[in-house]
Scaffold this motif. Structure first.
Motif, PDB file in Angstrom:
ATOM      1  N   ARG A   4      69.720  11.925  54.241  1.00 22.96           N
ATOM      2  CA  ARG A   4      68.526  12.759  54.047  1.00 22.96           C
ATOM      3  C   ARG A   4      67.299  12.140  54.707  1.00 22.96           C
ATOM      4  O   ARG A   4      66.491  12.833  55.322  1.00 22.96           O
ATOM      5  N   LYS A   5      67.185  10.835  54.553  1.00 23.84           N
ATOM      6  CA  LYS A   5      66.029  10.159  55.129  1.00 23.84           C
ATOM      7  C   LYS A   5      66.058  10.254  56.653  1.00 23.84           C
ATOM      8  O   LYS A   5      65.018  10.475  57.288  1.00 23.84           O
ATOM      9  N   LYS A   6      67.222  10.099  57.254  1.00 17.17           N
ATOM     10  CA  LYS A   6      67.349  10.200  58.710  1.00 17.17           C
ATOM     11  C   LYS A   6      66.948  11.587  59.193  1.00 17.17           C
ATOM     12  O   LYS A   6      66.191  11.735  60.158  1.00 17.17           O
ATOM     13  N   ILE A   7      67.462  12.609  58.523  1.00 22.46           N
ATOM     14  CA  ILE A   7      67.164  13.987  58.916  1.00 22.46           C
ATOM     15  C   ILE A   7      65.680  14.267  58.763  1.00 22.46           C
ATOM     16  O   ILE A   7      65.041  14.842  59.654  1.00 22.46           O
ATOM     17  N   LYS A   8      65.103  13.828  57.648  1.00 16.04           N
ATOM     18  CA  LYS A   8      63.679  14.046  57.406  1.00 16.04           C
ATOM     19  C   LYS A   8      62.842  13.330  58.467  1.00 16.04           C
ATOM     20  O   LYS A   8      61.861  13.880  58.986  1.00 16.04           O
ATOM     21  N   LEU A  11      63.033  15.304  61.718  1.00 15.37           N
ATOM     22  CA  LEU A  11      62.252  16.537  61.658  1.00 15.37           C
ATOM     23  C   LEU A  11      60.753  16.254  61.741  1.00 15.37           C
ATOM     24  O   LEU A  11      60.015  16.959  62.438  1.00 15.37           O
ATOM     25  N   THR A  12      60.305  15.216  61.051  1.00 10.45           N
ATOM     26  CA  THR A  12      58.877  14.895  61.102  1.00 10.45           C
ATOM     27  C   THR A  12      58.482  14.419  62.508  1.00 10.45           C
ATOM     28  O   THR A  12      57.397  14.748  62.988  1.00 10.45           O
ATOM     29  N   SER A  19      53.162  19.227  67.596  1.00 11.58           N
ATOM     30  CA  SER A  19      51.737  19.409  67.315  1.00 11.58           C
ATOM     31  C   SER A  19      50.890  18.631  68.319  1.00 11.58           C
ATOM     32  O   SER A  19      49.793  19.068  68.676  1.00 11.58           O
ATOM     33  N   ALA A  20      51.392  17.497  68.797  1.00 10.03           N
ATOM     34  CA  ALA A  20      50.649  16.724  69.797  1.00 10.03           C
ATOM     35  C   ALA A  20      50.563  17.489  71.112  1.00 10.03           C
ATOM     36  O   ALA A  20      49.547  17.412  71.814  1.00 10.03           O
TER      37      ALA A  20
END
Length: 53
Positions: A4-8, A11-12, A19-20
């Protein structure tokens, strides 16, 4: 690091890059030294002519 942490994290990172890209650019476009001299040479005769008049 769990799944989950890797996927998150991925995505971030993608969202941040997207956005940049949309954000306005801070730096102006690079102008080479030769181009700067040409622009200065074009601007200086006009300035001297207007100063003489």
């Amino acid at each position: 690091m769990n799944r989950r942490k890797k996927i998150k994290q991925l995505l971030t990172a993608h969202a941040k890059k997207a956005s940049a890209k949309l954000a306005p650019k801070r730096k102006s476009k690079y102008i080479s030294k030769a181009d700067r001299l040409k622009l200065e040479a074009e601007a200086s005769p006009e300035a001297s002519v207007s100063a003489e008049s």
